[in-house]
Every structure is written in structure tokens, then in C-alpha cells.
Scaffold this motif. Structure first.
Motif, PDB file in Angstrom:
ATOM      1  N   VAL A  55       1.045  -1.038  -0.169  1.00 43.03           N
ATOM      2  CA  VAL A  55       0.478   0.276  -0.175  1.00 43.03           C
ATOM      3  C   VAL A  55       0.545   1.121  -0.374  1.00 43.03           C
ATOM      4  CG1 VAL A  55       0.099  -0.210   3.041  1.00 43.03           C
ATOM      5  CG2 VAL A  55      -1.703   1.602   1.235  1.00 43.03           C
ATOM      6  N   LEU A  56       0.283   2.204  -0.807  1.00 42.28           N
ATOM      7  CA  LEU A  56       1.589   3.523  -0.920  1.00 42.28           C
ATOM      8  C   LEU A  56       0.180   4.487   0.107  1.00 42.28           C
ATOM      9  CD1 LEU A  56       3.870   4.975  -1.424  1.00 42.28           C
ATOM     10  CD2 LEU A  56       3.049   5.210  -4.102  1.00 42.28           C
ATOM     11  N   ALA A  57       0.571   5.234   0.673  1.00 39.24           N
ATOM     12  CA  ALA A  57      -0.011   6.154   1.479  1.00 39.24           C
ATOM     13  C   ALA A  57       1.072   8.159   1.420  1.00 39.24           C
ATOM     14  CB  ALA A  57       0.014   5.551   2.647  1.00 39.24           C
ATOM     15  N   ARG A  58       0.520   8.414   0.917  1.00 41.97           N
ATOM     16  CA  ARG A  58       0.822   9.940   1.365  1.00 41.97           C
ATOM     17  C   ARG A  58      -0.067  11.689   1.817  1.00 41.97           C
ATOM     18  NH1 ARG A  58       1.997  12.203  -3.720  1.00 41.97           N
ATOM     19  NH2 ARG A  58       3.858  13.292  -3.022  1.00 41.97           N
ATOM     20  N   ASN A  59       0.771  12.264   2.000  1.00 39.05           N
ATOM     21  CA  ASN A  59       0.628  13.606   2.118  1.00 39.05           C
ATOM     22  C   ASN A  59       0.764  14.272   0.625  1.00 39.05           C
ATOM     23  OD1 ASN A  59      -0.944  13.533   4.416  1.00 39.05           O
ATOM     24  ND2 ASN A  59       0.362  13.818   6.211  1.00 39.05           N
ATOM     25  N   MET A  60      -0.130  14.972   0.225  1.00 38.08           N
ATOM     26  CA  MET A  60       0.629  15.902  -1.218  1.00 38.08           C
ATOM     27  C   MET A  60       0.774  17.252  -0.269  1.00 38.08           C
ATOM     28  SD  MET A  60      -1.021  16.827  -4.748  1.00 38.08           S
ATOM     29  CE  MET A  60      -1.806  18.352  -4.024  1.00 38.08           C
ATOM     30  N   ASP A  61       1.889  18.216  -0.187  1.00 40.30           N
ATOM     31  CA  ASP A  61       1.809  19.240   0.523  1.00 40.30           C
ATOM     32  C   ASP A  61       2.186  20.203  -0.754  1.00 40.30           C
ATOM     33  OD1 ASP A  61       1.908  17.722   2.737  1.00 40.30           O
ATOM     34  OD2 ASP A  61       4.066  17.761   3.475  1.00 40.30           O
ATOM     35  N   TRP A  62       0.973  20.419  -1.098  1.00 30.55           N
ATOM     36  CA  TRP A  62       0.899  21.818  -2.185  1.00 30.55           C
ATOM     37  C   TRP A  62       0.131  22.687  -2.533  1.00 30.55           C
ATOM     38  CZ3 TRP A  62       4.321  18.974  -5.674  1.00 30.55           C
ATOM     39  CH2 TRP A  62       4.387  19.455  -7.048  1.00 30.55           C
ATOM     40  N   TRP A  63       1.059  23.434  -3.507  1.00 31.16           N
ATOM     41  CA  TRP A  63       0.387  25.324  -3.078  1.00 31.16           C
ATOM     42  C   TRP A  63      -0.809  25.634  -4.466  1.00 31.16           C
ATOM     43  CZ3 TRP A  63       0.996  28.975  -7.247  1.00 31.16           C
ATOM     44  CH2 TRP A  63       1.816  28.308  -8.117  1.00 31.16           C
ATOM     45  N   PRO A  64      -1.509  26.077  -4.105  1.00 28.29           N
ATOM     46  CA  PRO A  64      -2.121  26.969  -2.661  1.00 28.29           C
ATOM     47  C   PRO A  64      -2.919  25.862  -2.372  1.00 28.29           C
ATOM     48  CG  PRO A  64      -3.362  27.881  -5.068  1.00 28.29           C
ATOM     49  CD  PRO A  64      -2.167  26.272  -5.618  1.00 28.29           C
TER      50      PRO A  64
ATOM     51  N   GLY B  97       0.984  22.619   6.865  1.00 27.12           N
ATOM     52  CA  GLY B  97       0.046  23.982   6.776  1.00 27.12           C
ATOM     53  C   GLY B  97      -0.356  23.667   5.037  1.00 27.12           C
ATOM     54  N   ILE B  98       0.360  23.573   3.783  1.00 27.85           N
ATOM     55  CA  ILE B  98       0.122  23.201   3.029  1.00 27.85           C
ATOM     56  C   ILE B  98      -0.202  21.530   2.685  1.00 27.85           C
ATOM     57  CG2 ILE B  98       1.156  25.227   2.207  1.00 27.85           C
ATOM     58  CD1 ILE B  98       3.801  23.089   0.902  1.00 27.85           C
ATOM     59  N   THR B  99      -0.411  21.263   3.171  1.00 22.63           N
ATOM     60  CA  THR B  99      -0.967  19.748   3.041  1.00 22.63           C
ATOM     61  C   THR B  99      -2.294  20.034   2.166  1.00 22.63           C
ATOM     62  OG1 THR B  99       0.274  18.870   4.635  1.00 22.63           O
ATOM     63  CG2 THR B  99      -1.638  17.304   3.738  1.00 22.63           C
ATOM     64  N   ALA B 100      -2.645  19.393   0.755  1.00 20.50           N
ATOM     65  CA  ALA B 100      -3.546  19.218   0.702  1.00 20.50           C
ATOM     66  C   ALA B 100      -4.670  18.137  -0.340  1.00 20.50           C
ATOM     67  CB  ALA B 100      -3.546  20.460  -0.599  1.00 20.50           C
ATOM     68  N   GLN B 101      -3.908  17.209   0.465  1.00 24.84           N
ATOM     69  CA  GLN B 101      -4.196  16.170   0.458  1.00 24.84           C
ATOM     70  C   GLN B 101      -4.312  14.627   1.388  1.00 24.84           C
ATOM     71  OE1 GLN B 101      -3.745  14.988  -4.019  1.00 24.84           O
ATOM     72  NE2 GLN B 101      -5.676  16.465  -4.944  1.00 24.84           N
ATOM     73  N   HIS B 102      -4.102  13.830   1.161  1.00 25.28           N
ATOM     74  CA  HIS B 102      -4.225  12.665   1.618  1.00 25.28           C
ATOM     75  C   HIS B 102      -5.151  10.977   0.727  1.00 25.28           C
ATOM     76  CE1 HIS B 102      -3.945  14.786   5.519  1.00 25.28           C
ATOM     77  NE2 HIS B 102      -5.337  15.242   5.937  1.00 25.28           N
ATOM     78  N   ILE B 103      -3.604  11.124   0.383  1.00 26.51           N
ATOM     79  CA  ILE B 103      -3.857   9.894  -0.565  1.00 26.51           C
ATOM     80  C   ILE B 103      -3.397   8.193   0.113  1.00 26.51           C
ATOM     81  CG2 ILE B 103      -3.253   9.211  -2.521  1.00 26.51           C
ATOM     82  CD1 ILE B 103      -2.716  12.235  -2.555  1.00 26.51           C
ATOM     83  N   VAL B 104      -3.921   7.376  -0.281  1.00 23.66           N
ATOM     84  CA  VAL B 104      -3.716   5.682   0.044  1.00 23.66           C
ATOM     85  C   VAL B 104      -4.168   5.175  -1.126  1.00 23.66           C
ATOM     86  CG1 VAL B 104      -4.567   3.417   1.464  1.00 23.66           C
ATOM     87  CG2 VAL B 104      -4.325   6.260   2.554  1.00 23.66           C
ATOM     88  N   MET B 105      -3.493   4.454  -1.756  1.00 21.95           N
ATOM     89  CA  MET B 105      -3.757   3.233  -3.039  1.00 21.95           C
ATOM     90  C   MET B 105      -2.895   1.593  -3.284  1.00 21.95           C
ATOM     91  SD  MET B 105      -1.843   6.173  -5.785  1.00 21.95           S
ATOM     92  CE  MET B 105      -0.238   6.460  -4.916  1.00 21.95           C
ATOM     93  N   ARG B 106      -3.690   1.255  -3.965  1.00 23.36           N
ATOM     94  CA  ARG B 106      -3.476  -0.594  -3.814  1.00 23.36           C
ATOM     95  C   ARG B 106      -3.600  -1.455  -3.971  1.00 23.36           C
ATOM     96  NH1 ARG B 106      -4.508  -1.698   1.966  1.00 23.36           N
ATOM     97  NH2 ARG B 106      -5.093  -0.055   3.926  1.00 23.36           N
ATOM     98  N   PRO B 107      -2.197  -0.983  -5.248  1.00 25.90           N
ATOM     99  CA  PRO B 107      -2.377  -1.819  -6.582  1.00 25.90           C
ATOM    100  C   PRO B 107      -2.772  -3.200  -7.003  1.00 25.90           C
ATOM    101  CG  PRO B 107      -0.329  -0.075  -5.804  1.00 25.90           C
ATOM    102  CD  PRO B 107      -1.471  -0.610  -4.626  1.00 25.90           C
ATOM    103  N   ARG B 108      -2.583  -3.739  -5.867  1.00 22.56           N
ATOM    104  CA  ARG B 108      -3.153  -5.336  -6.114  1.00 22.56           C
ATOM    105  C   ARG B 108      -5.061  -4.844  -6.361  1.00 22.56           C
ATOM    106  NH1 ARG B 108      -1.868 -10.131  -2.493  1.00 22.56           N
ATOM    107  NH2 ARG B 108       0.131  -9.673  -2.826  1.00 22.56           N
ATOM    108  N   GLU B 109      -5.516  -4.082  -5.348  1.00 20.80           N
ATOM    109  CA  GLU B 109      -6.784  -3.648  -5.795  1.00 20.80           C
ATOM    110  C   GLU B 109      -7.219  -2.873  -6.942  1.00 20.80           C
ATOM    111  OE1 GLU B 109      -8.403  -3.552  -1.717  1.00 20.80           O
ATOM    112  OE2 GLU B 109      -7.280  -4.533  -0.869  1.00 20.80           O
ATOM    113  N   ASN B 110      -6.478  -2.488  -7.526  1.00 22.22           N
ATOM    114  CA  ASN B 110      -6.171  -0.644  -8.427  1.00 22.22           C
ATOM    115  C   ASN B 110      -7.115   0.146  -8.019  1.00 22.22           C
ATOM    116  OD1 ASN B 110      -6.279   0.465 -10.650  1.00 22.22           O
ATOM    117  ND2 ASN B 110      -7.805  -0.152 -12.020  1.00 22.22           N
TER     118      ASN B 110
END
Length: 326
Positions: A109-118, A301-314
Motif C-alpha cells: 500500500v502506498l499512502a502519502r500527504n501531498m503538500d502543495w500550494w495553493p 500547513g500546505i498539506t492539500a491531500q491525503h491519499i491511499v493506493m492499493r495497486p493489487r486492488e487498483n
């Protein structure tokens, strides 16, 4: 109580001509143009649209029809979207991100915060974009209307990737390929985890980056640590989590680190993830991963997204901080 809000999904039918693909979502795209694109342009130098044609030439016009089709629906200049596609290469200081690649009983599983602007308009206009080939999602991307490149995406061919920002002190490589647009090519073109790793590792890039890639088996978890012209591949140790923030870890003696505003929080966020994760991550559901990502020691403070990906399940879950959309 959770501090995140789930995002919606926009399906794009690949059977349609590119000019018609986005029409069904016209209102959503126009709303993004009125808020998100305006906010992004305010942060960029006024001369940037002049280089859109250079980007078009450097990418052999691969993204030209995609930019023009979306711009037509949004009622804006296609050059604005082309420039947004190279925003990372031109403005590294605005980006961050924290990423975790775990071995689980159901595959990686790949989980991440995307810290991006604005961050606020990005959160308000975040969607899961699925490019449908019949009933199957050929690609799944955490993005926003008008995006051409990507920083977080998954392929039906059994891999997912997430890009983190890093500085190497060398500046822009003007002959390299724009990072976000190259990752779009990787998601679109590669047919396996191994091919994706090879393509990310070998391409000359416009800017440094850290790209975590996972496949469908737990041993398929790597972070490709890039300068514009060199590469180190850092692999997971057994079933231990593979963690990435915004500094090089594979070969720190050979890669110069330009810490800047990214490096000032990078090691702290890495340590926080290590402390927050349980000893055994093999059975972590999405909600537990989201709790780690949204913890005050990991989220910026610039965290815009939280994402969890599971490629085996697409399968991808995209959430945004509730404080940015309430």
C-alpha cells in the motif's frame, strides 16, 4: 473523530475523442478555473506563459491536445495549463510531501500527504480521476481539473507512484524533461512495476525529485532518488515500511542536499511517521494510515491531500483536510 473529508470521482471515457472527454464535467472544470487557476497564476511570475511553447516543444507536443481540450472547457488559455504542468520544476520551494510504502497481507500500500500550494483551492477542487477503458480504470490519478502532469497516480498494470520534492543545489536542468509530465508518461505508458522503475530512473529530468513506486507484491517497494541526471534506488528492508519525506537517504555522501524550507521539517516528519506506525503494519486499514498522515507532526500547513493506493486492488482513496474545505 476524523479530520479529513473524502473526495469525489470524475470518470473520463477514453473511447471519446479528447475534445469531448471533459464536456460532461464542464461545470466542475469551470469552477476550478475561476478559483484554482487564478490562485496559481497569482503566485507565478507574469512572464511564465511565454515559455509554454518551449515546454510544448520539449515534450514533442505530447500534451498539446490534452491542454487545449481542457482549456476550451474551462474557458482559459491552454498555455496556463501547460505552465501549471511544470510548476514543480520552476518553484520547488512551494512543495513538500510525506510518503509511506507498507507491506501488508493484501499486498503493498502506498499512502502519502501531498503538500502543495495553493493548498485551500487545491483541496476544494481535488478529485480522483479515472480514465476508463470500458469498465476498467486504465489509470487512476489524485488530481484537479486542468492538471496535465501528476504527482500521485496508479496504473491498471499493477503499480502506483508518488513524487516528493527534494533540493540538490544544482538548480533547473533546462534540457531535462519536466518531472510531473514525465510521471504522467510513466503512468500512461508503462506495463509493469519494473518498467516504471526503469523509466523513472533513466530519464534526464528538469529538477530533482524522490519517486516512491510500489507494485502488487510486497518486495516491489522502492524510492527512486533523483537528481536531474543521476539516480539512486532505495529499497524496502524486508517488510519494514519504506518512508520518504524531502531529503535523500540512499546515498547522502554523494548527493548534495539543499535543505531550505523543505529540509527544515523533513527529518522531523520522517521520525514522527516512524513513531506513529505500529510495530506490525501488515494489517493496517486505510483509516489507520489516514490517522498517521493527518497527525499534527506529519501534516504541514500546505498539506492539500491525503491519499491511499492499493495497486493489487487498483483502488485509490483520496481525502482532503476538513479544515480546508469547511
Amino acid at each position: 473523530m476524523s479530520t479529513w473529508t473524502a473526495c469525489g470521482t470524475l470518470d473520463l471515457d477514453l473511447a471519446l475523442p479528447v475534445r469531448r472527454r471533459f464536456l460532461v464535467h464542464r461545470e466542475t472544470y469551470q469552477q476550478a478555473a475561476e478559483e484554482l487557476l487564478v490562485a496559481m497564476k497569482q503566485e507565478m511570475p507574469s512572464w511564465l506563459p511565454r515559455i509554454a511553447h518551449l515546454v510544448d516543444l520539449r515534450t514533442a507536443r505530447r500534451f498539446h491536445s490534452l491542454a487545449k481540450a481542457q482549456a476550451e472547457v474551462m474557458g482559459i488559455d491552454w498555455r496556463d495549463l501547460m505552465i501549471a504542468g511544470v510548476a514543480y520544476d520552476l518553484t520547488l520551494a512551494y512543495f513538500g510531501c510525506s510518503t509511506m510504502a507498507h507491506a501488508t497481507q493484501e499486498g503493498p500500500v502506498l499512502a502519502r500527504n501531498m503538500d502543495w500550494w495553493p493548498e485551500r483551492p487545491l483541496a476544494r477542487h481535488s478529485y480522483v480521476f479515472r480514465e476508463l477503458d470500458g469498465p476498467m480504470a486504465r489509470t487512476t490519478v489524485a488530481g484537479w481539473p486542468g492538471a496535465i502532469g501528476l504527482v500521485t497516480g496508479m496504473s491498471q498494470h499493477g503499480f502506483a507512484l508518488a513524487m516528493n520534492a527534494v533540493g540538490d543545489g544544482t538548480g533547473l536542468n533546462k534540457t531535462g524533461y519536466p518531472v510531473m509530465l514525465h510521471l504522467r508518461r510513466v503512468i500512461d505508458d508503462c506495463r509493469s512495476f519494473d518498467q516504471a522503475v526503469e523509466r523513472v530512473a533513466q530519464q534526464s529530468l528538469a529538477a530533482p525529485c524522490l519517486v516512491t513506486i510500489v507494485g502488487t507484491e510486497n518486495h516491489q517497494r522502492v524510492c527512486v532518488e533523483r537528481t536531474p541526471t543521476t539516480c539512486c534506488i532505495r529499497r524496502a528492508e524486508g517488510d519494514d515500511p519504506l518512508l520518504t519525506t524531502n531529503h535523500y537517504q540512499a546515498d547522502e555522501d554523494d548527493l548534495e542536499l539543499d535543505a531550505g524550507s523543505l529540509g527544515s521539517t523533513s527529518c522531523g516528519r520522517l521520525a514522527a511517521m516512524q513513531q506513529l506506525l505500529p510495530t506490525d503494519c501488515r494489517a493496517m486499514p486505510d483509516d489507520e494510515l489516514l490517522y498517521v498522515l493527518s497527525d499534527s507532526q506529519v501534516r504541514l500547513g500546505i498539506t492539500a491531500q491525503h491519499i491511499v493506493m492499493r495497486p493489487r486492488e487498483n483502488r485509490m482513496q483520496l481525502c482532503v483536510p476538513t479544515s480546508l474545505v469547511s
